[in-house]
Motif scaffolding. Structure first.
Motif, PDB file in Angstrom:
ATOM      1  N   ARG A 284     -30.225   5.798  63.342  1.00  0.00           N
ATOM      2  CA  ARG A 284     -30.976   4.847  62.493  1.00  0.00           C
ATOM      3  C   ARG A 284     -31.123   5.399  61.077  1.00  0.00           C
ATOM      4  N   ARG A 285     -31.398   6.689  60.954  1.00  0.00           N
ATOM      5  CA  ARG A 285     -31.588   7.286  59.626  1.00  0.00           C
ATOM      6  C   ARG A 285     -30.274   7.328  58.846  1.00  0.00           C
ATOM      7  N   LEU A 286     -29.170   7.578  59.557  1.00  0.00           N
ATOM      8  CA  LEU A 286     -27.879   7.636  58.885  1.00  0.00           C
ATOM      9  C   LEU A 286     -27.494   6.297  58.259  1.00  0.00           C
ATOM     10  N   LYS A 287     -27.968   5.218  58.840  1.00  0.00           N
ATOM     11  CA  LYS A 287     -27.656   3.896  58.270  1.00  0.00           C
ATOM     12  C   LYS A 287     -28.186   3.765  56.848  1.00  0.00           C
ATOM     13  N   ASP A 288     -29.249   4.503  56.516  1.00  0.00           N
ATOM     14  CA  ASP A 288     -29.790   4.465  55.146  1.00  0.00           C
ATOM     15  C   ASP A 288     -28.795   5.042  54.136  1.00  0.00           C
ATOM     16  N   PHE A 289     -27.843   5.846  54.618  1.00  0.00           N
ATOM     17  CA  PHE A 289     -26.865   6.479  53.728  1.00  0.00           C
ATOM     18  C   PHE A 289     -25.518   5.748  53.736  1.00  0.00           C
ATOM     19  N   ASP A 290     -25.430   4.688  54.498  1.00  0.00           N
ATOM     20  CA  ASP A 290     -24.195   3.902  54.557  1.00  0.00           C
ATOM     21  C   ASP A 290     -24.228   2.849  53.457  1.00  0.00           C
ATOM     22  N   ALA A 310     -12.781   9.142  57.970  1.00  0.00           N
ATOM     23  CA  ALA A 310     -12.552   8.676  56.599  1.00  0.00           C
ATOM     24  C   ALA A 310     -13.799   8.174  55.900  1.00  0.00           C
ATOM     25  N   ASP A 311     -14.812   7.697  56.656  1.00  0.00           N
ATOM     26  CA  ASP A 311     -16.032   7.193  56.016  1.00  0.00           C
ATOM     27  C   ASP A 311     -17.157   7.132  57.040  1.00  0.00           C
ATOM     28  N   LEU A 312     -18.369   7.163  56.560  1.00  0.00           N
ATOM     29  CA  LEU A 312     -19.565   7.219  57.411  1.00  0.00           C
ATOM     30  C   LEU A 312     -19.670   6.069  58.413  1.00  0.00           C
ATOM     31  N   PRO A 313     -19.346   4.810  58.043  1.00  0.00           N
ATOM     32  CA  PRO A 313     -19.489   3.716  59.019  1.00  0.00           C
ATOM     33  C   PRO A 313     -18.680   3.921  60.299  1.00  0.00           C
ATOM     34  N   ILE A 314     -17.539   4.622  60.199  1.00  0.00           N
ATOM     35  CA  ILE A 314     -16.724   4.885  61.390  1.00  0.00           C
ATOM     36  C   ILE A 314     -17.526   5.665  62.417  1.00  0.00           C
ATOM     37  N   VAL A 315     -18.256   6.668  61.970  1.00  0.00           N
ATOM     38  CA  VAL A 315     -19.041   7.531  62.857  1.00  0.00           C
ATOM     39  C   VAL A 315     -20.250   6.780  63.389  1.00  0.00           C
ATOM     40  N   ILE A 316     -20.912   6.014  62.524  1.00  0.00           N
ATOM     41  CA  ILE A 316     -22.089   5.255  62.956  1.00  0.00           C
ATOM     42  C   ILE A 316     -21.705   4.232  64.023  1.00  0.00           C
ATOM     43  N   ASP A 317     -20.552   3.585  63.854  1.00  0.00           N
ATOM     44  CA  ASP A 317     -20.112   2.584  64.830  1.00  0.00           C
ATOM     45  C   ASP A 317     -19.730   3.213  66.165  1.00  0.00           C
ATOM     46  N   LYS A 318     -19.096   4.392  66.140  1.00  0.00           N
ATOM     47  CA  LYS A 318     -18.648   5.041  67.380  1.00  0.00           C
ATOM     48  C   LYS A 318     -19.812   5.637  68.164  1.00  0.00           C
ATOM     49  N   LYS A 319     -20.740   6.262  67.445  1.00  0.00           N
ATOM     50  CA  LYS A 319     -21.888   6.933  68.070  1.00  0.00           C
ATOM     51  C   LYS A 319     -21.454   7.878  69.191  1.00  0.00           C
ATOM     52  N   ASN A 320     -20.414   8.676  68.927  1.00  0.00           N
ATOM     53  CA  ASN A 320     -19.964   9.658  69.912  1.00  0.00           C
ATOM     54  C   ASN A 320     -20.960  10.807  70.022  1.00  0.00           C
ATOM     55  N   PHE A 322     -22.150  14.593  69.781  1.00  0.00           N
ATOM     56  CA  PHE A 322     -21.776  15.621  68.824  1.00  0.00           C
ATOM     57  C   PHE A 322     -22.797  16.746  68.860  1.00  0.00           C
ATOM     58  N   LYS A 323     -22.405  17.900  68.338  1.00  0.00           N
ATOM     59  CA  LYS A 323     -23.330  19.008  68.128  1.00  0.00           C
ATOM     60  C   LYS A 323     -23.756  19.080  66.667  1.00  0.00           C
ATOM     61  N   GLU A 324     -22.762  18.972  65.774  1.00  0.00           N
ATOM     62  CA  GLU A 324     -23.046  19.010  64.343  1.00  0.00           C
ATOM     63  C   GLU A 324     -22.014  18.183  63.587  1.00  0.00           C
ATOM     64  N   LEU A 325     -22.502  17.333  62.712  1.00  0.00           N
ATOM     65  CA  LEU A 325     -21.659  16.583  61.795  1.00  0.00           C
ATOM     66  C   LEU A 325     -22.086  16.923  60.369  1.00  0.00           C
ATOM     67  N   ARG A 326     -21.144  16.802  59.440  1.00  0.00           N
ATOM     68  CA  ARG A 326     -21.474  16.953  58.024  1.00  0.00           C
ATOM     69  C   ARG A 326     -20.890  15.757  57.275  1.00  0.00           C
ATOM     70  N   ALA A 327     -21.678  15.193  56.385  1.00  0.00           N
ATOM     71  CA  ALA A 327     -21.268  13.961  55.701  1.00  0.00           C
ATOM     72  C   ALA A 327     -21.219  14.179  54.194  1.00  0.00           C
ATOM     73  N   HIS A 328     -20.163  13.637  53.577  1.00  0.00           N
ATOM     74  CA  HIS A 328     -19.960  13.759  52.138  1.00  0.00           C
ATOM     75  C   HIS A 328     -20.869  12.779  51.402  1.00  0.00           C
ATOM     76  N   PHE A 329     -22.128  13.141  51.347  1.00  0.00           N
ATOM     77  CA  PHE A 329     -23.118  12.382  50.582  1.00  0.00           C
ATOM     78  C   PHE A 329     -23.940  13.427  49.846  1.00  0.00           C
ATOM     79  N   HIS A 330     -23.786  13.485  48.516  1.00  0.00           N
ATOM     80  CA  HIS A 330     -24.480  14.509  47.741  1.00  0.00           C
ATOM     81  C   HIS A 330     -25.976  14.193  47.706  1.00  0.00           C
ATOM     82  N   VAL A 331     -26.764  15.058  48.328  1.00  0.00           N
ATOM     83  CA  VAL A 331     -28.218  14.882  48.363  1.00  0.00           C
ATOM     84  C   VAL A 331     -28.858  15.905  47.430  1.00  0.00           C
TER      85      VAL A 331
END
Length: 397
Positions: A284-290, A310-320, A322-331
């Protein structure tokens, strides 16, 4: 600004809209003096300037470049680094993979970068070196076969060698040292240190020895030194953390191969850890960054390999799982964690610790360009946010 009598520290103005020179200059006038007064009131303030191709072309007309230099001097500001990665508009419209357009296989990318260097050498103070960061040749998914990738890597290297030749001549004429800082990122043709080393060994050096030998009358040893002097790496901390590379190993690999780091971009990626977290809350929180403007590639380590989505929506849609993911969003770099998410701020700290031992580079540029698309919970007024990032980094240095 000069920090610890060695580091030129700044932020990248790609955080401000700048599709043409008028908009770019208005935003510089609005924000930069105010930020300078917050963090460097009595000292000159270094600037990481971003110019689109249109803004750069317009700046070269009439007296605009001289007028800009006069404005910088009047306000105690100097330009020492530029961001030549995004060629076109970078705000208010879909950018995504178009950030790589045109790539280094094109004459347009070469001419844009040559013009930026002509402008930087004019703006650069005499006692300071100057650098321009640029794209990692091209976008990987545009080239379906190895032959296509080889072709654009070769043409990209040939164009970069022309930049090395330009910078060699500029240093002879002006005494000013400038360098092109190649910036690896996920899904670029260069996205990790091994690919950078291979690019030098298989393309830049073999092609450069021949070209620079013929055009500059350099022997092989001199030509290789020329390539490695003027063609350096932009070490974007966010990007290398997405490659799951530890700064110590990456710095050592570059040093072993005689590859210089010309600029360090201080940036933090999203880090998503599953252990001890409510997974539903994470999704749910990741959707704020999509958001639809920029590419937000996601990486995951699988054994010794790194998998890139290739992009964040792919991961959000799959919801596989995981142990750790890293996303290219400069915070914002001053955030270690927020809600159920974390950042790769630890990679910034590790990089700064290495610099305390071996200061391999003195160009430090904070690059949190996502202010407009950050979730509201992370937003504070833009000048305040930039000043807070700079002050956080100054304390760490």
């Amino acid at each position: 600004m000069l920090v610890s009598d060695f580091y030129h520290l700044t932020y990248c103005t790609n955080i401000h809209p700048g599709e043409n020179w008028e908009v770019t200059f208005k935003n510089l006038q609005k924000h930069v003096p105010a930020i300078k007064n917050k963090i460097s009131e009595k000292k000159d303030f270094g600037l990481g300037l971003r110019l689109s191709n249109t803004a750069s072309a317009e700046l070269g007309l009439g007296q605009k470049l001289k007028d800009f230099k006069d404005w910088l001097h009047k306000n105690g500001i100097y330009v020492f680094t530029m961001n030549g990665f995004p060629y076109g508009n970078f705000h208010g419209e879909r950018v995504k993979d178009n950030v790589h357009q045109p790539d280094w296989g094109t004459r347009a990318r070469l001419q844009y970068t040559q013009r930026l260097f002509e402008q930087l050498v004019y703006l650069l103070p005499d006692s300071v070196s100057g650098g321009i960061s640029t794209s990692p040749i091209s976008y990987k998914h545009w080239h379906a076969t190895e032959e296509e990738k080889h072709k654009v890597m070769r043409s990209g290297a040939q164009n970069m060698i022309k930049i090395a030749e330009q910078l060699y001549q500029l240093e002879k004429e002006t005494g000013k040292y400038l360098h092109l800082d190649i910036e690896p990122e996920p899904d670029g043709l260069l996205e990790n240190s091994n690919e950078v080393v291979d690019f030098y060994a298989k393309y830049l050096i073999p092609l450069g020895l021949k070209t620079l030998g013929e055009n500059l009358s350099l022997d092989k040893e001199e030509a290789e030194k020329c390539i490695k002097r003027y063609l350096t790496v932009c070490y974007d901390i966010c990007h290398f953390s997405l490659a799951f590379e530890e700064p110590k190993e990456t710095f050592a690999k570059f040093a072993d191969n005689g590859i210089q780091i010309g600029k360090i971009q201080i940036s933090a990626a999203l880090k998503i850890l599953a252990e001890g977290k409510d997974i539903g809350s994470i999704w749910r929180r990741l959707k704020d960054f999509d958001e639809p403007t920029y590419l937000h590639q996601v990486t995951e380590r699988e054994g010794e390999q790194v998998r890139t989505y290739a992009d964040l929506p792919i991961v959000i849609d799959k919801k596989n799982d995981f142990k750790e993911l890293r996303a290219h969003f400069h915070v914002p770099i001053f955030l270690e964690s927020f809600d159920v998410l974390n950042s790769t701020q630890d990679h910034i700290v590790k990089t700064l610790e290495l610099l305390n031992v071996d200061p391999v580079c003195n160009h430090l540029e904070i690059e949190t360009y996502t202010w407009e698309v950050l979730p509201k919970s992370l937003k504070i007024p833009i000048s305040e946010s930039i000043a807070r990032e700079i002050n956080w980094l100054k304390e760490k240095l």
